[in-house]
Design an enzyme around this catalytic site. Structure first.
Site, short mmCIF file in Angstrom:
data_model
loop_
_atom_site.label_atom_id
_atom_site.label_comp_id
_atom_site.label_asym_id
_atom_site.label_seq_id
_atom_site.Cartn_x
_atom_site.Cartn_y
_atom_site.Cartn_z
CG ASP A 88 -0.19 -0.04 2.54
OD1 ASP A 88 1.06 -0.08 2.53
OD2 ASP A 88 -0.85 -0.04 3.60
CB CYS A 91 5.20 -2.27 2.30
SG CYS A 91 5.98 -1.59 0.82
CG HIS A 265 5.82 -5.18 -1.48
ND1 HIS A 265 4.99 -4.44 -0.67
CD2 HIS A 265 5.83 -6.44 -0.97
CE1 HIS A 265 4.50 -5.23 0.28
NE2 HIS A 265 5.00 -6.43 0.12
#
Length: 271
Positions: A88, A91, A265
């Site tokens: 989101d 992270c 991520h």
């Protein structure tokens, strides 16, 4: 003919209004779609997952995806488990926060050092010009989590706290503020790494403090330095070579937090 002229005059603003309504409807449709996507991500991905066997990564890529399959195999030589975070944009901060607090359950000496630094951090931010009233609730939540660890909470209870949206997001906000504060304190050093002709303060206001903004090297260095917690990131992408690329922040330090980075991520790694 004269009777038709008023109709023609009225048609032009009607067309203009109609286009405006269509644009508005289009914008609302996009926002609704983005909300649905976020809701689907939320349902499928907890903010922080249970600890999983690292081998789950193999299933995320096609068997004939030799680059990633080989790099996962290499990663498996160094790590055994992974804890995933929701993709989101927050992270990095969530992964860092959970990983270090979980480790502090078994390191009372580091816990006391970290608690003292964290307690003083609000005062440091206020002295830099951050408004105490604005940051107080975020700092209180951060300290509450540290005190939860000090009381020897279980990993399950700590995980539950991190999966409470409000608590978890307040922690993320405070870690973002700490990152921003450090970057601005050391602006003479960091200004050389900021692109686009922006000042360090502008960069912080646009790329660090807002929620959901992704993190890069500069964010990691700043947070690691701000809290004196060394972070090792294993970079895994489609670059050549069958190994992941480890990077320790700051260089030469002994890592306390281990993260896996795949484009856009971060997840938590365990030996």
């Amino acid at each position: 003919m004269a009777a038709e002229e008023p109709q023609q005059q009225k048609q032009e603003p009607l067309g203009s209004d109609s286009e405006g309504v269509n644009c508005l409807a289009y914008d609302e449709a996009i926002m609704a779609q983005q909300d649905r996507i976020q809701q689907e991500i939320a349902v499928q991905n907890p903010l922080v997952s249970e600890r999983l066997e690292l081998s789950v990564l193999y299933k995320e890529y096609a068997e004939d995806d030799n680059i990633y399959q080989q790099k996962i195999k290499d990663l498996h030589k160094k790590y055994s488990y992974i804890r995933k975070t929701r993709p989101d944009g927050n992270c990095f901060y969530r992964a860092f926060g959970f990983s270090h607090l979980e480790a502090l359950l078994d390191d009372s000496k580091e816990l006391q050092r970290f608690k003292a630094v964290s307690a003083k951090s609000k005062e440091d931010l206020v002295s830099q010009g951050f408004t105490e009233f604005t940051i107080e609730d975020f700092h209180n939540t951060f300290m509450d989590l540290i005190e939860q660890v000090e009381k020897q909470t279980s990993v399950a209870d700590l995980l539950a706290s991190f999966n409470d949206q409000s608590t978890s997001d307040y922690l993320v906000v405070y870690l973002r503020l700490l990152t921003s504060g450090y970057l601005q304190r050391e602006s003479k050093f960091f200004e050389h790494f900021i692109e686009g002709g922006r000042t360090v303060k502008e960069f912080c206001q646009q790329e660090v403090e807002p929620m959901c903004k992704e993190s890069d090297h500069i964010h990691i260095i700043a947070l690691a330095q701000a809290l004196s917690v060394s972070i090792q990131v294993e970079y895994m992408d489609r670059g050549e070579g069958g190994t992941t690329n480890p990077h320790v922040f700051p260089e030469g330090s002994e890592p306390k937090v281990y993260l896996l980075y795949r484009p856009g991520h971060y997840d938590i790694l365990y030996k």
